[in-house]
Design a protein around this motif. Structure first.
Motif, PDB file in Angstrom:
ATOM      1  N   ASP A 251      -9.000   5.725 -14.028  1.00  0.00           N
ATOM      2  CA  ASP A 251      -9.064   4.847 -13.101  1.00  0.00           C
ATOM      3  C   ASP A 251      -8.248   3.737 -14.415  1.00  0.00           C
ATOM      4  OD1 ASP A 251     -10.108   2.900 -11.178  1.00  0.00           O
ATOM      5  OD2 ASP A 251     -10.435   1.328 -13.012  1.00  0.00           O
TER       6      ASP A 251
ATOM      7  N   GLU B 173     -15.767   3.426 -12.077  1.00  0.00           N
ATOM      8  CA  GLU B 173     -14.863   3.824 -10.803  1.00  0.00           C
ATOM      9  C   GLU B 173     -14.360   5.433 -11.183  1.00  0.00           C
ATOM     10  OE1 GLU B 173     -15.017   2.175  -8.324  1.00  0.00           O
ATOM     11  OE2 GLU B 173     -13.396   0.843  -8.119  1.00  0.00           O
TER      12      GLU B 173
ATOM     13  N   THR C 262      -4.925   6.971 -10.085  1.00  0.00           N
ATOM     14  CA  THR C 262      -5.178   5.312  -9.931  1.00  0.00           C
ATOM     15  C   THR C 262      -4.048   4.467  -9.842  1.00  0.00           C
ATOM     16  OG1 THR C 262      -6.297   3.753 -11.275  1.00  0.00           O
ATOM     17  CG2 THR C 262      -5.151   5.385 -12.556  1.00  0.00           C
ATOM     18  N   HIS C 263      -4.277   3.404  -9.489  1.00  0.00           N
ATOM     19  CA  HIS C 263      -3.046   2.302  -9.607  1.00  0.00           C
ATOM     20  C   HIS C 263      -3.634   0.930  -9.676  1.00  0.00           C
ATOM     21  CE1 HIS C 263      -3.968   3.428  -5.229  1.00  0.00           C
ATOM     22  NE2 HIS C 263      -3.230   4.457  -5.263  1.00  0.00           N
TER      23      HIS C 263
ATOM     24  N   ARG D 265       1.311   9.445  -5.720  1.00  0.00           N
ATOM     25  CA  ARG D 265       2.019  10.845  -5.561  1.00  0.00           C
ATOM     26  C   ARG D 265       2.843  11.302  -6.275  1.00  0.00           C
ATOM     27  NH1 ARG D 265      -2.733   9.943  -2.777  1.00  0.00           N
ATOM     28  NH2 ARG D 265      -3.190  11.598  -1.401  1.00  0.00           N
TER      29      ARG D 265
ATOM     30  N   LEU E   8     -21.981   7.446  -4.968  1.00  0.00           N
ATOM     31  CA  LEU E   8     -22.718   7.117  -5.856  1.00  0.00           C
ATOM     32  C   LEU E   8     -22.663   5.646  -6.149  1.00  0.00           C
ATOM     33  CD1 LEU E   8     -24.007   8.770  -8.465  1.00  0.00           C
ATOM     34  CD2 LEU E   8     -22.061   8.227  -9.568  1.00  0.00           C
TER      35      LEU E   8
ATOM     36  N   ARG F  37     -10.881  10.109   1.500  1.00  0.00           N
ATOM     37  CA  ARG F  37      -9.683   9.255   0.784  1.00  0.00           C
ATOM     38  C   ARG F  37      -9.301   9.889  -0.438  1.00  0.00           C
ATOM     39  NH1 ARG F  37     -11.541   3.804  -0.142  1.00  0.00           N
ATOM     40  NH2 ARG F  37     -13.445   4.472  -0.783  1.00  0.00           N
TER      41      ARG F  37
ATOM     42  N   LYS G  86     -15.039   8.641  -9.113  1.00  0.00           N
ATOM     43  CA  LYS G  86     -13.949   9.601  -8.849  1.00  0.00           C
ATOM     44  C   LYS G  86     -14.140  11.103  -9.577  1.00  0.00           C
ATOM     45  CE  LYS G  86     -10.122   6.180  -8.798  1.00  0.00           C
ATOM     46  NZ  LYS G  86      -9.154   5.658  -9.455  1.00  0.00           N
TER      47      LYS G  86
ATOM     48  N   PRO H 227      -7.464  12.479  -2.931  1.00  0.00           N
ATOM     49  CA  PRO H 227      -6.017  13.561  -2.659  1.00  0.00           C
ATOM     50  C   PRO H 227      -6.484  14.826  -2.448  1.00  0.00           C
ATOM     51  CG  PRO H 227      -6.075  12.078  -4.736  1.00  0.00           C
ATOM     52  CD  PRO H 227      -7.305  11.937  -4.215  1.00  0.00           C
TER      53      PRO H 227
ATOM     54  N   ARG I 111       0.935  -1.214  -0.003  1.00  0.00           N
ATOM     55  CA  ARG I 111      -0.232   0.131  -0.002  1.00  0.00           C
ATOM     56  C   ARG I 111       0.972   1.184  -0.009  1.00  0.00           C
ATOM     57  NH1 ARG I 111      -2.985   3.457  -1.689  1.00  0.00           N
ATOM     58  NH2 ARG I 111      -4.281   4.696  -0.029  1.00  0.00           N
TER      59      ARG I 111
HETATM   60  C1  LIG Z   1     -12.453   5.179  -4.403  1.00  0.00           C
HETATM   61  C2  LIG Z   1     -12.496   4.152  -5.438  1.00  0.00           C
HETATM   62  C3  LIG Z   1     -13.192   4.553  -6.586  1.00  0.00           C
HETATM   63  C4  LIG Z   1     -11.147   3.756  -5.645  1.00  0.00           C
HETATM   64  O1  LIG Z   1     -10.961   3.040  -7.029  1.00  0.00           O
HETATM   65  P1  LIG Z   1      -9.997   1.563  -7.144  1.00  0.00           P
HETATM   66  O2  LIG Z   1     -10.219   1.092  -8.526  1.00  0.00           O
HETATM   67  O3  LIG Z   1     -10.504   0.833  -5.965  1.00  0.00           O
HETATM   68  O4  LIG Z   1      -8.636   2.135  -6.863  1.00  0.00           O
HETATM   69  P2  LIG Z   1      -7.709   3.011  -7.768  1.00  0.00           P
HETATM   70  O5  LIG Z   1      -6.335   2.792  -7.568  1.00  0.00           O
HETATM   71  O6  LIG Z   1      -8.188   3.173  -9.225  1.00  0.00           O
HETATM   72  O7  LIG Z   1      -7.921   4.190  -7.128  1.00  0.00           O
HETATM   73  C5  LIG Z   1      -7.635   4.776  -5.916  1.00  0.00           C
HETATM   74  C6  LIG Z   1      -7.427   6.120  -5.756  1.00  0.00           C
HETATM   75  O8  LIG Z   1      -8.596   6.878  -5.821  1.00  0.00           O
HETATM   76  C7  LIG Z   1      -8.491   8.145  -4.946  1.00  0.00           C
HETATM   77  N1  LIG Z   1      -9.765   8.483  -4.446  1.00  0.00           N
HETATM   78  C8  LIG Z   1     -10.126   7.597  -3.202  1.00  0.00           C
HETATM   79  N2  LIG Z   1     -11.257   8.158  -2.696  1.00  0.00           N
HETATM   80  C9  LIG Z   1     -11.556   9.059  -3.552  1.00  0.00           C
HETATM   81  C10 LIG Z   1     -12.687   9.898  -3.736  1.00  0.00           C
HETATM   82  N3  LIG Z   1     -13.801   9.925  -2.768  1.00  0.00           N
HETATM   83  N4  LIG Z   1     -12.859  10.905  -4.801  1.00  0.00           N
HETATM   84  C11 LIG Z   1     -11.864  10.945  -5.655  1.00  0.00           C
HETATM   85  N5  LIG Z   1     -10.639  10.129  -5.787  1.00  0.00           N
HETATM   86  C12 LIG Z   1     -10.558   9.168  -4.702  1.00  0.00           C
HETATM   87  C13 LIG Z   1      -7.362   8.153  -4.418  1.00  0.00           C
HETATM   88  O9  LIG Z   1      -6.097   8.971  -5.036  1.00  0.00           O
HETATM   89  C14 LIG Z   1      -6.871   6.652  -4.193  1.00  0.00           C
HETATM   90  O10 LIG Z   1      -5.437   6.320  -4.205  1.00  0.00           O
HETATM   91  P3  LIG Z   1      -4.497   6.756  -2.997  1.00  0.00           P
HETATM   92  O11 LIG Z   1      -5.249   6.562  -1.712  1.00  0.00           O
HETATM   93  O12 LIG Z   1      -3.133   6.091  -3.130  1.00  0.00           O
HETATM   94  O13 LIG Z   1      -4.574   8.368  -3.152  1.00  0.00           O
HETATM   95  C15 LIG Z   1     -13.265   2.666  -4.913  1.00  0.00           C
HETATM   96  O14 LIG Z   1     -12.478   2.033  -4.085  1.00  0.00           O
HETATM   97  C16 LIG Z   1     -14.748   2.976  -4.613  1.00  0.00           C
HETATM   98  O15 LIG Z   1     -14.923   3.178  -3.247  1.00  0.00           O
HETATM   99  N6  LIG Z   1     -15.825   2.695  -5.425  1.00  0.00           N
HETATM  100  C17 LIG Z   1     -16.994   2.521  -5.072  1.00  0.00           C
HETATM  101  C18 LIG Z   1     -17.957   3.624  -5.654  1.00  0.00           C
HETATM  102  C19 LIG Z   1     -18.251   3.390  -6.913  1.00  0.00           C
HETATM  103  O16 LIG Z   1     -17.482   3.105  -7.785  1.00  0.00           O
HETATM  104  N7  LIG Z   1     -19.374   3.764  -7.510  1.00  0.00           N
HETATM  105  C20 LIG Z   1     -19.623   3.686  -8.904  1.00  0.00           C
HETATM  106  C21 LIG Z   1     -20.459   4.720  -9.561  1.00  0.00           C
HETATM  107  S1  LIG Z   1     -20.983   4.579 -10.992  1.00  0.00           S
END
Ligand SMILES: CC(C)(COP(=O)(O)OP(=O)(O)OC[C@H]1O[C@@H](n2cnc3c(N)ncnc32)[C@H](O)[C@@H]1OP(=O)(O)O)[C@@H](O)C(=O)NCCC(=O)NCCS
Length: 236
Positions: A105, A147, A83-84, A47, A161, A70, A151, A72, A39
């Motif tokens: 993403d 995703e 994204t990662h 970053r 959402l 959560r 974001k 940035p 992590r």
């Molecule tokens: C937050 C979320 C979108 C992250 O996506 P992920 O594919 O799991 O992981 P990724 O590596 O692509 O992205 C992680 C990064 O998202 C960013 N992130 C986290 N929460 C966030 C938020 N509320 N808003 C914007 N960016 C966010 C961060 O930069 C994070 O990385 P870091 O903690 O190292 O800084 C996901 O965990 C989540 O909660 N999804 C549920 C909500 C959703 O997707 N709904 C669908 C709507 S149609």
């Protein structure tokens, strides 16, 4: 690679080898808290990419502590997204004078676990996935697009959402095969919850772009500030 999905004025950066990311500034390290090495590595890579994208915008040396939600903390005057996934990390950043929000993403170009698709998709989405051309794991691309939607949405609204609160569609006519195994195109997003008003204009949905490589899927939404001169990406 993420750069291919971003409009002019939005900077992108990516990293394949996370070990090359430098140490974190103290404020970012503190905001992350105690975590394991994997992590810590992906956070530092994110970053690193965000700083590179911001440098390209003329904002070098930025610090992006993790916020309570959560997301940035982008420096004043900028919006962006990180994204990662396994072996790939990217960030995109743009100026708030032109852009309201950005969501990107990355996912491996692999099938979603079978139990996931019914939970994140509607029947209409499963229909276009079933009819789409081969070479891309469209179920995973749908997940990635959603995703990116979240974001983009969350920093604008501060609201949750769910996966069924938006419908993502890829029209066959909007899929292009570029040199060999590279597939690119656009996706449309219809929102089923009241959208945020942007300068009094409620968008019906977001538009995004995708790129599929043999090992990687990338999606991006760049939401323009209504009325910003020469900026048209991302909103319908
Ligand atoms: C937050 C979320 C979108 C992250 O996506 P992920 O594919 O799991 O992981 P990724 O590596 O692509 O992205 C992680 C990064 O998202 C960013 N992130 C986290 N929460 C966030 C938020 N509320 N808003 C914007 N960016 C966010 C961060 O930069 C994070 O990385 P870091 O903690 O190292 O800084 C996901 O965990 C989540 O909660 N999804 C549920 C909500 C959703 O997707 N709904 C669908 C709507 S149609």
């Amino acid at each position: 690679m993420i750069e291919h999905l971003l409009p002019p004025g939005v900077a992108g950066a990516h990293l394949r080898d996370f070990s090359t990311a430098g140490p974190l500034p103290a404020a970012e390290e503190t905001s992350l808290g105690p975590v394991g090495p994997a992590r810590a590595g992906e956070f530092a890579a994110g970053r690193h990419c965000a700083r590179a994208a911001l440098s390209a915008l003329g904002r070098p040396g930025a610090e992006l502590p993790r916020r309570g939600d959560r997301a940035p903390g982008w420096p004043a005057g900028t919006v962006g997204s990180i994204t990662h996934c396994r072996g790939y990390c990217a960030a995109a950043a743009g100026p708030t004078v032109s852009y309201l929000s950005i969501g990107i993403d990355a996912e491996p170009n692999e099938p979603l676990p079978a139990v996931v698709l019914p939970r994140i998709s509607s029947a209409a989405e499963r229909r276009w996935i079933g009819a789409a051309p081969g070479g891309v794991h469209w179920d995973r691309l749908l997940f990635s697009a959603k995703e990116s939607v979240y974001k983009t949405w969350a920093p604008l609204t501060g609201a949750w959402l769910g996966f069924l609160d938006a419908t993502v569609t890829v029209e066959p006519a909007e899929i292009t095969e570029v040199a060999g195994a590279h597939v690119t195109g656009r996706f449309r997003v219809a929102l089923h919850v009241p959208p945020p008003r942007m300068n009094g204009v409620p968008p019906r949905g977001f538009d995004g772009r995708f790129l599929a490589l043999p090992d990687l899927l990338l999606t991006a939404i760049v939401l323009p500030r209504p009325g910003a001169p020469g900026v048209r990406e991302g909103m319908s």
